[in-house]
Design an enzyme around this catalytic site. Sequence first.
Site, short mmCIF file in Angstrom:
data_model
loop_
_atom_site.label_atom_id
_atom_site.label_comp_id
_atom_site.label_asym_id
_atom_site.label_seq_id
_atom_site.Cartn_x
_atom_site.Cartn_y
_atom_site.Cartn_z
N ASP A 111 0.71 9.66 4.52
CA ASP A 111 1.21 8.43 4.57
C ASP A 111 0.48 7.40 5.65
O ASP A 111 1.17 6.44 5.81
CB ASP A 111 2.87 8.49 4.74
N LYS A 129 12.60 5.45 6.18
CA LYS A 129 12.78 5.37 4.92
C LYS A 129 12.98 6.67 4.03
O LYS A 129 13.81 6.81 3.32
CB LYS A 129 11.81 4.45 4.36
N ASN A 130 11.98 7.42 4.30
CA ASN A 130 11.85 8.67 3.72
C ASN A 130 13.03 9.64 4.04
O ASN A 130 13.10 10.76 3.48
CB ASN A 130 10.46 9.36 3.86
N CYS A 137 2.61 5.91 -11.60
CA CYS A 137 2.83 5.51 -10.27
C CYS A 137 1.20 5.20 -9.70
O CYS A 137 0.23 5.73 -10.13
CB CYS A 137 3.28 6.60 -9.11
N ARG A 143 9.05 -2.83 0.69
CA ARG A 143 9.85 -1.46 0.39
C ARG A 143 9.91 -0.57 1.35
O ARG A 143 10.78 0.21 1.72
CB ARG A 143 8.88 -0.79 -0.57
N ARG A 178 1.74 12.10 -10.13
CA ARG A 178 2.70 12.61 -9.57
C ARG A 178 4.23 13.39 -10.51
O ARG A 178 4.83 12.52 -10.68
CB ARG A 178 3.68 11.21 -8.63
C1 UD1 Z 1 7.06 12.15 -0.49
C2 UD1 Z 1 7.16 10.85 0.27
C3 UD1 Z 1 5.71 10.12 0.26
C4 UD1 Z 1 4.72 11.11 0.90
C5 UD1 Z 1 4.88 12.66 0.13
C6 UD1 Z 1 3.73 13.55 0.58
C7 UD1 Z 1 9.47 9.84 -0.10
C8 UD1 Z 1 10.32 8.80 -0.66
N1 UD1 Z 1 8.00 9.98 -0.39
O1 UD1 Z 1 6.77 11.78 -1.95
O2 UD1 Z 1 5.91 9.05 0.94
O3 UD1 Z 1 3.47 10.44 0.50
O4 UD1 Z 1 6.08 13.01 0.04
O5 UD1 Z 1 4.05 13.64 1.95
O6 UD1 Z 1 9.98 10.69 0.74
N2 UD1 Z 1 3.93 17.32 -7.37
C9 UD1 Z 1 3.71 18.11 -8.38
N3 UD1 Z 1 4.73 18.54 -9.12
C10 UD1 Z 1 6.08 18.19 -8.75
C11 UD1 Z 1 6.02 17.42 -7.45
C12 UD1 Z 1 5.02 17.02 -6.75
O7 UD1 Z 1 2.49 18.44 -8.80
O8 UD1 Z 1 6.89 18.28 -9.42
C13 UD1 Z 1 2.51 17.20 -6.43
C14 UD1 Z 1 2.30 15.62 -6.31
O9 UD1 Z 1 1.59 15.07 -7.24
C15 UD1 Z 1 1.50 15.56 -4.99
C16 UD1 Z 1 2.30 16.76 -4.30
O10 UD1 Z 1 2.69 17.57 -5.09
O11 UD1 Z 1 -0.11 15.84 -5.19
C17 UD1 Z 1 3.11 16.33 -3.02
O12 UD1 Z 1 4.10 15.44 -3.67
P1 UD1 Z 1 5.39 15.42 -3.25
O13 UD1 Z 1 5.48 15.84 -1.70
O14 UD1 Z 1 6.38 15.80 -3.94
O15 UD1 Z 1 5.73 13.71 -2.86
P2 UD1 Z 1 7.04 13.02 -2.95
O16 UD1 Z 1 8.14 13.89 -2.56
O17 UD1 Z 1 7.10 12.33 -4.14
#
Ligand code: UD1
Length: 429
Positions: free
Chosen positions: A316, A22-23, A126, A408, A131
């Site tokens: 995850d 999915k990711n 969320c 999902r 996030r």
């Molecule tokens: C993706 C995955 C999710 C997984 C996560 C971490 C998908 C669809 N989802 O989510 O399943 O759990 O990676 O491996 O691929 N952060 C910030 N600012 C930002 C972006 C992120 O502070 O602009 C923080 C987040 O709050 C979190 C950390 O960075 O604490 C990592 O998040 P991120 O890797 O961005 O997660 P996703 O890409 O949303």
Amino acid sequence: MDKIRIVGGNALEGIIPISGAKNAALPLMIASLLSEERLILENVPRLADVALLQRILGNHGVNITTNGKRAGDDPFAGQTLELDARVIVDTTAPYDLVSRMRASFWVLGPLLARIGRARVSLPGGCAIGTRPVDFHLDALRALGADIEIDAGYVVASAPRGLRGGRVVFPKVSVGATHTALMAATLAEGETVLENAAREPEVTDLAECLIKMGAKIEGLDTSTLRITGVSRLRGARHSVQPDRIEAGTYAMATAMVGGDVMLKGARADLLENALDVLRQTGVQIDSSDEGIRVRGTGNGIQPVDVTTAPYPGFPTDLQAQFMALMTRAGGSSRITETIFENRFMHVQELARLGARIHLDGDTATVEGVERLTGAPVMATDLRASVSLVIAGLAAEGETLVQRVYHLDRGFEKLEEKLSRCGAVIERISN
Ligand code: UD1
């Protein structure tokens, strides 16, 4: 609303086919926005999130065709999507769609890179923490975008196109790496992304972008170098197998015992979690066919884990591993470093008899002799599957409610498990 009913106690024996990730599928579908030519994606899982993203991309003008099933097809084979984004008719991604799936925010980078403007709703709250999206926006600013927030929307523009720049991510972010990588492929000049996510899904996206004509170096490392090109072409790409789905079924097998072949799974994408599972006492062998997991479901050894960006233990799989540890012969500590508040499953696991003590980002799990079935509530995707794993081992009946979370991210979950001997069924209301 549908429920999943499980009667625990059976070992798992047989073959579980692993779906496309999915990711990886979500950013790959979004990458179609970068080209006027057709992107053909194979091995796309049939999931609610994929269907929702089809609607979101359709709203931008992407024509998507899906191959139907033919007689004799393997019912577990992935679908092939043909995404044709020749004409982008709308550069707005509205709140009612983006708020339902956070990954849809990632359309921002490609729209901006190709069209020079985009208006994308902020994703909103969320269940697993705040996030934010600041890393995405800072990266796009470093590539020359003007960005404002207006009435809950990110309004981004780059009238003369994006230009290469240096981005140093303050913390590893999968989504922000996807955003910056896609945007940089069409930016003028060279972009360097430092402290980029090394998750296999980033590599899958980069490999597809390279097939589309992008110039990217440093795959699988935390520094990605991208030399922008003026346009990207169409390509054909097969989505990598879902390492999280594979890890989930490996943990289910460790929990109840048995002998399962996770067909199509790639051990090289899951080494840390497989090492941890070996330490709990299960036998794991990998081959070209997939990953074979064998265990007795008894004498599970407690192991401490701390989640970390790839190649560390994946967040995850944290909830699923916690479910396994509820039946270990001793106590284990599970520390979550990626997301705050990703312990929603703790209270529900407690309803099945688990003993878990939470202190900040660490859960101490004291293994118990037996779990007992109960009605439980799914709270997010990975938390809900941890309840399924616990239910498979619990005595009596477990009813998991709010199953839409499972839909999902887990394709044909009940079928895959019941084929291996689990008593599990969907009850539709
Ligand atoms: C993706 C995955 C999710 C997984 C996560 C971490 C998908 C669809 N989802 O989510 O399943 O759990 O990676 O491996 O691929 N952060 C910030 N600012 C930002 C972006 C992120 O502070 O602009 C923080 C987040 O709050 C979190 C950390 O960075 O604490 C990592 O998040 P991120 O890797 O961005 O997660 P996703 O890409 O949303």
